[in-house]
Design a protein around this motif. Structure first.
Motif, PDB file in Angstrom:
ATOM      1  N   VAL A  81       0.843  -1.201   0.000  1.00 37.07           N
ATOM      2  CA  VAL A  81       0.000   0.000   0.000  1.00 37.07           C
ATOM      3  C   VAL A  81       0.877   1.249   0.000  1.00 37.07           C
ATOM      4  O   VAL A  81       0.577   2.241  -0.677  1.00 37.07           O
ATOM      5  CB  VAL A  81      -0.954  -0.008   1.202  1.00 37.07           C
ATOM      6  N   SER A  82       1.978   1.213   0.748  1.00 37.87           N
ATOM      7  CA  SER A  82       2.892   2.354   0.786  1.00 37.87           C
ATOM      8  C   SER A  82       3.438   2.654  -0.604  1.00 37.87           C
ATOM      9  O   SER A  82       3.577   3.823  -0.988  1.00 37.87           O
ATOM     10  CB  SER A  82       4.036   2.083   1.765  1.00 37.87           C
ATOM     11  N   ARG A  83       3.739   1.621  -1.376  1.00 40.55           N
ATOM     12  CA  ARG A  83       4.220   1.841  -2.746  1.00 40.55           C
ATOM     13  C   ARG A  83       3.139   2.508  -3.594  1.00 40.55           C
ATOM     14  O   ARG A  83       3.440   3.351  -4.451  1.00 40.55           O
ATOM     15  CB  ARG A  83       4.651   0.506  -3.364  1.00 40.55           C
ATOM     16  N   GLN A  84       1.879   2.154  -3.370  1.00 44.68           N
ATOM     17  CA  GLN A  84       0.786   2.802  -4.094  1.00 44.68           C
ATOM     18  C   GLN A  84       0.686   4.300  -3.736  1.00 44.68           C
ATOM     19  O   GLN A  84       0.442   5.147  -4.598  1.00 44.68           O
ATOM     20  CB  GLN A  84      -0.533   2.100  -3.784  1.00 44.68           C
ATOM     21  N   VAL A  85       0.886   4.596  -2.454  1.00 43.83           N
ATOM     22  CA  VAL A  85       0.861   5.997  -2.012  1.00 43.83           C
ATOM     23  C   VAL A  85       1.986   6.779  -2.684  1.00 43.83           C
ATOM     24  O   VAL A  85       1.783   7.889  -3.189  1.00 43.83           O
ATOM     25  CB  VAL A  85       0.976   6.079  -0.479  1.00 43.83           C
ATOM     26  N   HIS A  86       3.171   6.184  -2.748  1.00 51.23           N
ATOM     27  CA  HIS A  86       4.307   6.875  -3.355  1.00 51.23           C
ATOM     28  C   HIS A  86       4.121   7.057  -4.855  1.00 51.23           C
ATOM     29  O   HIS A  86       4.625   8.034  -5.433  1.00 51.23           O
ATOM     30  CB  HIS A  86       5.600   6.134  -3.043  1.00 51.23           C
ATOM     31  N   ALA A  87       3.408   6.139  -5.482  1.00 50.34           N
ATOM     32  CA  ALA A  87       3.106   6.312  -6.903  1.00 50.34           C
ATOM     33  C   ALA A  87       2.247   7.557  -7.124  1.00 50.34           C
ATOM     34  O   ALA A  87       2.409   8.274  -8.124  1.00 50.34           O
ATOM     35  CB  ALA A  87       2.397   5.072  -7.438  1.00 50.34           C
ATOM     36  N   ILE A  88       1.365   7.839  -6.191  1.00 51.02           N
ATOM     37  CA  ILE A  88       0.567   9.060  -6.263  1.00 51.02           C
ATOM     38  C   ILE A  88       1.465  10.291  -6.064  1.00 51.02           C
ATOM     39  O   ILE A  88       1.337  11.295  -6.780  1.00 51.02           O
ATOM     40  CB  ILE A  88      -0.565   9.025  -5.217  1.00 51.02           C
ATOM     41  N   PHE A  89       2.396  10.223  -5.112  1.00 52.26           N
ATOM     42  CA  PHE A  89       3.329  11.338  -4.909  1.00 52.26           C
ATOM     43  C   PHE A  89       4.050  11.687  -6.210  1.00 52.26           C
ATOM     44  O   PHE A  89       4.234  12.864  -6.549  1.00 52.26           O
ATOM     45  CB  PHE A  89       4.378  10.990  -3.856  1.00 52.26           C
ATOM     46  N   ARG A  90       4.497  10.637  -6.928  1.00 50.83           N
ATOM     47  CA  ARG A  90       5.355  10.856  -8.103  1.00 50.83           C
ATOM     48  C   ARG A  90       4.613  11.491  -9.269  1.00 50.83           C
ATOM     49  O   ARG A  90       5.246  11.901 -10.242  1.00 50.83           O
ATOM     50  CB  ARG A  90       6.001   9.532  -8.520  1.00 50.83           C
ATOM     51  N   ARG A  91       3.298  11.599  -9.182  1.00 52.19           N
ATOM     52  CA  ARG A  91       2.568  12.342 -10.206  1.00 52.19           C
ATOM     53  C   ARG A  91       2.895  13.840 -10.136  1.00 52.19           C
ATOM     54  O   ARG A  91       2.695  14.573 -11.111  1.00 52.19           O
ATOM     55  CB  ARG A  91       1.062  12.153 -10.024  1.00 52.19           C
ATOM     56  N   TYR A  92       3.408  14.259  -8.989  1.00 48.76           N
ATOM     57  CA  TYR A  92       3.634  15.691  -8.760  1.00 48.76           C
ATOM     58  C   TYR A  92       5.099  16.050  -8.579  1.00 48.76           C
ATOM     59  O   TYR A  92       5.497  17.185  -8.867  1.00 48.76           O
ATOM     60  CB  TYR A  92       2.825  16.146  -7.541  1.00 48.76           C
TER      61      TYR A  92
END
Length: 361
Positions: A81-92
């Motif tokens: 789940v943490s990797r999914q959260v970081h994938a959202i971060f990397r959009r920005y």
């Protein structure tokens, strides 16, 4: 002027459990292994209302809330789940400094999401986490890391707080000094002895008086009190230590800890060799049966040359524990601190600081 966002997932482990098991929704959920030696890894906000907190003995948590639902931790799932959260971060932004599985700093000074402000970036990230992962996160937005971290805690859970540059001094003025990173109970007590309880009072303190009480930390403390923090978001966090620890099934006296120290030291030594690290600072960590944490540390003139030398030094540290002989211990840990990479090609060849162990005959 930098624009920093600190994202902190709300009761992360417990929230993942509540999301994945509908029957847990709205219930006091405690993430902890079963057994008398277990401690709480996380607690849902429903459980926190009963006074349950992370690192609390699980038995105490059960007494505080007999109806709590205890769930063993599943770190493989939490990491996914943490990797999914970081994938959202990397959009920005790619400027991401993870602090743990559930929190990170983001430098969005030059973000790529097409939004106008850091506030909008934080809102977009929180919305994506809510809609795509069915979890909530809190955010702090500020011109520095330490302020952003304070801000993210301001409106938890599922909240956001912004400290604009022109409001930094006014925001800091009434805060308790304990809100400043690095100010623990001991430092807070020393400041209280000087009559300093707020950041505003700290800001007005005579630097010489503060230095006499706190040493070199006084200079950084005064800078933070002024809202000055130039530390960048570090996308690669260098490892600073290597350690291993063990919690016993039953409490043990100090003189019975040698086998555990030897076993843990072997694990740490092998990891250091495998990963190519050296260190001169050795650490022994003990926790008594009544949860008092003891740490003994020593910096050697040179890194230990062999595993046995490492173990001997740790056993010497054990002799520096001055508790009564009747004291029992529930946990022991050993490690290297302030580790450095082993230079693969020194200018002047010399024997490896991790010399090979002589084989037994």
């Amino acid at each position: 002027m930098r624009r920093i966002v600190h994202i902190d997932m709300d009761a992360f482990y417990a929230s993942v459990e509540q999301r994945d098991e509908p029957a847990f929704a709205g219930q006091p959920v405690v993430v902890a292994w079963k057994g008398p030696r277990s401690v709480v890894c996380a607690a849902s906000y429903e459980a926190r209302r009963f006074g349950i907190r992370s690192a609390m003995p699980a038995l105490r948590a059960a007494r505080l809330c007999p109806q709590a639902i205890f769930v063993p931790p599943d770190f493989t799932r939490y990491k996914a789940v943490s990797r999914q959260v970081h994938a959202i971060f990397r959009r920005y932004t790619d400027q991401i400094e993870p602090l743990s599985l559930d929190e990170a700093y983001l430098d969005v000074t030059e973000q790529r999401g097409g939004l106008d402000t850091a506030t909008e970036v934080a809102e977009a990230i929180r919305l994506a986490i809510r809609e795509e992962l069915r979890l909530t996160a809190s955010a702090g937005v500020a011109p520095s890391k330490f302020l952003a971290k304070i801000a993210s805690d301001w409106r938890k859970p599922d909240g956001q707080f912004v400290i604009p540059p022109q409001r930094v001094r006014a925001f800091l003025e009434p805060l308790p000094v304990g809100k400043i990173p690095g100010v623990g109970r001991v430092t807070e007590g020393k400041l209280a002895a000087l009559g300093i309880r707020s950041v505003g009072a700290l800001r007005r303190c005579d630097p010489a008086v503060l230095h006499q009480a706190l040493g070199q930390f006084a200079e950084r403390l005064l800078r933070l009190a002024q809202g000055q923090d130039d530390s960048p978001v570090r996308t690669e966090r260098r490892r600073k230590s290597l350690s291993a620890e063990d919690t016993f099934a039953d409490d043990r006296p100090l003189d019975a800890l040698e086998p555990a120290i030897r076993s843990l030291a072997t694990r740490v030594w092998d990891s250091a060799q495998r990963e190519g690290y050296v260190a001169r600072t050795l650490v022994l960590k003990l926790k008594t049966a009544d949860f008092v944490l003891l740490t003994r540390q020593q910096t050697l003139a040179a890194p230990p040359a062999t595993r046995e030398a490492f173990i001997d030094a740790l056993l010497q540290l054990r002799r520096r524990v001055d508790r009564p002989a009747s004291t029992l211990y529930r946990l022991v840990g050993v490690g290297f601190a302030q580790i450095e990479p082993l230079d693969p090609a020194p200018a002047h060849p010399q024997p490896s600081l991790f010399a090979a162990e002589p084989s037994s005959v």
